[in-house]
Design an enzyme around this catalytic site. Structure first.
Site, PDB file in Angstrom:
ATOM      1  CD  GLU A  19      51.025  34.837  86.917  1.00 21.03           C
ATOM      2  OE1 GLU A  19      51.011  34.739  85.698  1.00 21.03           O
ATOM      3  OE2 GLU A  19      50.006  35.074  87.602  1.00 21.03           O
ATOM      4  CB  SER A  35      54.605  41.223  80.322  1.00 16.40           C
ATOM      5  OG  SER A  35      53.697  42.147  80.906  1.00 16.40           O
ATOM      6  CG  ASN A  38      44.619  33.489  83.767  1.00 17.70           C
ATOM      7  OD1 ASN A  38      43.401  33.341  83.625  1.00 17.70           O
ATOM      8  ND2 ASN A  38      45.145  34.211  84.741  1.00 17.70           N
ATOM      9  CD1 TRP A  39      42.757  32.175  77.245  1.00 16.13           C
ATOM     10  CD2 TRP A  39      40.663  31.656  76.631  1.00 16.13           C
ATOM     11  NE1 TRP A  39      42.820  31.496  76.049  1.00 16.13           N
ATOM     12  CE2 TRP A  39      41.549  31.166  75.647  1.00 16.13           C
ATOM     13  CE3 TRP A  39      39.297  31.434  76.460  1.00 16.13           C
ATOM     14  CZ2 TRP A  39      41.113  30.481  74.508  1.00 16.13           C
ATOM     15  CZ3 TRP A  39      38.852  30.752  75.342  1.00 16.13           C
ATOM     16  CH2 TRP A  39      39.758  30.283  74.368  1.00 16.13           C
ATOM     17  CE  LYS A  40      45.325  37.574  83.603  1.00 15.93           C
ATOM     18  NZ  LYS A  40      46.141  38.708  84.009  1.00 15.93           N
ATOM     19  CD  GLU A  57      44.475  39.619  87.075  1.00 14.78           C
ATOM     20  OE1 GLU A  57      43.641  38.796  86.663  1.00 14.78           O
ATOM     21  OE2 GLU A  57      45.384  40.083  86.351  1.00 14.78           O
ATOM     22  N   GLY A  67      48.828  35.375  80.202  1.00 20.28           N
ATOM     23  CA  GLY A  67      47.521  36.020  80.203  1.00 20.28           C
ATOM     24  C   GLY A  67      47.155  36.498  78.811  1.00 20.28           C
ATOM     25  N   GLY A  68      47.325  37.796  78.585  1.00 24.70           N
ATOM     26  CA  GLY A  68      46.881  38.437  77.345  1.00 24.70           C
ATOM     27  C   GLY A  68      47.286  37.706  76.073  1.00 24.70           C
ATOM     28  CG  HIS A  75      46.001  35.377  88.941  1.00 23.20           C
ATOM     29  ND1 HIS A  75      45.879  36.746  88.960  1.00 23.20           N
ATOM     30  CD2 HIS A  75      46.694  35.064  87.825  1.00 23.20           C
ATOM     31  CE1 HIS A  75      46.476  37.239  87.879  1.00 23.20           C
ATOM     32  NE2 HIS A  75      46.979  36.236  87.176  1.00 23.20           N
ATOM     33  N   GLY A 119      50.275  42.119  82.740  1.00 24.91           N
ATOM     34  CA  GLY A 119      49.497  42.992  81.864  1.00 24.91           C
ATOM     35  C   GLY A 119      50.118  44.350  81.619  1.00 24.91           C
TER      36      GLY A 119
HETATM   37  P1  PGA Z   1      49.812  38.699  81.299  1.00 21.23           P
HETATM   38  O1  PGA Z   1      49.101  37.994  82.537  1.00 21.23           O
HETATM   39  O2  PGA Z   1      50.519  37.613  80.500  1.00 21.23           O
HETATM   40  O3  PGA Z   1      48.700  39.350  80.532  1.00 21.23           O
HETATM   41  O4  PGA Z   1      50.798  39.687  81.854  1.00 21.23           O
HETATM   42  C1  PGA Z   1      49.701  36.925  83.201  1.00 21.23           C
HETATM   43  C2  PGA Z   1      48.795  36.400  84.292  1.00 21.23           C
HETATM   44  O5  PGA Z   1      48.129  37.197  84.971  1.00 21.23           O
HETATM   45  O6  PGA Z   1      48.705  35.176  84.516  1.00 21.23           O
END
Ligand code: PGA
Length: 248
Positions: free
Chosen positions: A166, A211, A11-13, A98, A232-233, A96, A172
Site C-alpha cells: 500500500e 484507492s 478495511n473499514w478503518k 496509519e 479502504g473507502g 497499516h 485515500g
Molecule cells: P483506500 O485505503 O482504499 O481508501 O485508499 C486503503 C487502505 O488504507 O487499506
C-alpha cells in the site's frame, strides 16, 4: 506451479455502527456462489463479534485491524490476537501505514504482532508501502523490501499470511501507481518472500491497496503477482465492494 488464492479484504478503518452490518450482509448476499477467491471485511473492533454472527456460515470472513503482541495484561485500550479470535475474527491487518505513522509502529513491533496473531490462529495481512518522498527519491523498492524483511518474523513456519503493498501516497487520495509500478513492486516482494521462506511462500497472496475502486480493480487485479486487494473507502458500500470483487 502453486499460485495464491486471491484475497480481497475491506478495511473499514474507524467507520461503522450497528447499521453498517446491513452493508456487510449485502456483500454476502451479492457474492452468492462466487468462488473466485476469498473475501473479508475488517470492521472496527466494536463490530467484530456482531459481524461474525451476522456472516456466520457465509462466504465473507471477518478480520481485525490491529492487535497487541501480548496475549493479555495491563495495556489499557488494546486488544490481543486471542480477543479477536474470541470475537470471531479469522484475519488481522497488521502494520497499516496509519498505525505505523500514528503510533510509531516499527517493523520489529509489527513482526512481534505477526507472531502473536499466528500463535492465536489468525491470518495476518502485513502492510508495507513507501511515502511519496521515498518514491520521488527513488527509494521505494529498497524501503518496501526492507519493510517486508523486518515485519515478518524470520522463523515463520507457515504460508498462512498475506502481504499488502500500500503506497502511503495512494491511500485515500484517488491516486494510484501505474500498473508497471505495481508489478515492479509486487515482483520484488515475491522475490523477497522467496529469499526469506523459499518456495512455500509462493502461495502467499500479495495484495495491492490504495484507492482501489470498481473502475480500476480489474486492471490492477490482473497485474503480475497481484493476488488481491486491500480496500479502504470503497469497502464501505456493498455495491462498490462487490464491483471490486467482480474484477477478480
Ligand atoms: P483506500 O485505503 O482504499 O481508501 O485508499 C486503503 C487502505 O488504507 O487499506
Amino acid at each position: 506451479m502453486t499460485v495464491p488464492i486471491p484475497l480481497i479484504a475491506g478495511n473499514w478503518k474507524m467507520n461503522g455502527l450497528a447499521a453498517s452490518l446491513d452493508e456487510a450482509r449485502a456483500v454476502a448476499v451479492g457474492l452468492g456462489t462466487f468462488r473466485g477467491g476469498r473475501v473479508a471485511i475488517c470492521p472496527p473492533a466494536t463490530l467484530i463479534e456482531r459481524l461474525s454472527r451476522a456472516l456466520a456460515g457465509g462466504p465473507v470472513l471477518v478480520g481485525g485491524q490491529d492487535c497487541r503482541a501480548e496475549a493479555s495484561g495491563a495495556f489499557t485500550g488494546d486488544i490481543s490476537a486471542e480477543m479477536l479470535v474470541d470475537a470471531g475474527a479469522s484475519l488481522v491487518i497488521l502494520g497499516h501505514s496509519e498505525r505505523r505513522a500514528g503510533y510509531a509502529e516499527t517493523d520489529a513491533a509489527v513482526a512481534a504482532k505477526v507472531g502473536a496473531a499466528l500463535r492465536a490462529g489468525l491470518e495476518p495481512i502485513v502492510c508495507v508501502g513507501e511515502t511519496l518522498d521515498q518514491r520521488q527519491a527513488g527509494e521505494a523498492l529498497a524501503v518496501v523490501t526492507e519493510q517486508v524483511r523486518g515485519s515478518l518474523p524470520a522463523e515463520l513456519a507457515t504460508d498462512a499470511f498475506a502481504v499488502a503493498y500500500e503506497p502511503v501516497w495512494a491511500i485515500g487520495t484517488g491516486l494510484t501507481p501505474t500498473i508497471a509500478e505495481i508489478e515492479e513492486m509486487h515482483v520484488a516482494i515475491r522475490a523477497t518472500l522467496r529469499e526469506m521462506f523459499g518456495a512455500r511462500s509462493d502461495t502467499v497472496p500479495i495484495l495491492y491497496g490504495g484507492s482501489v475502486k470498481p473502475s480500476n480493480a480489474a486492471e490492477i487485479l490482473r497485474a503480475t503477482e497481484v493476488g488481491g486487494a486491500l480496500v479502504g473507502g470503497a469497502s464501505l458500500k456493498a455495491a462498490d465492494f462487490l464491483g471490486i470483487i467482480e474484477g477478480l
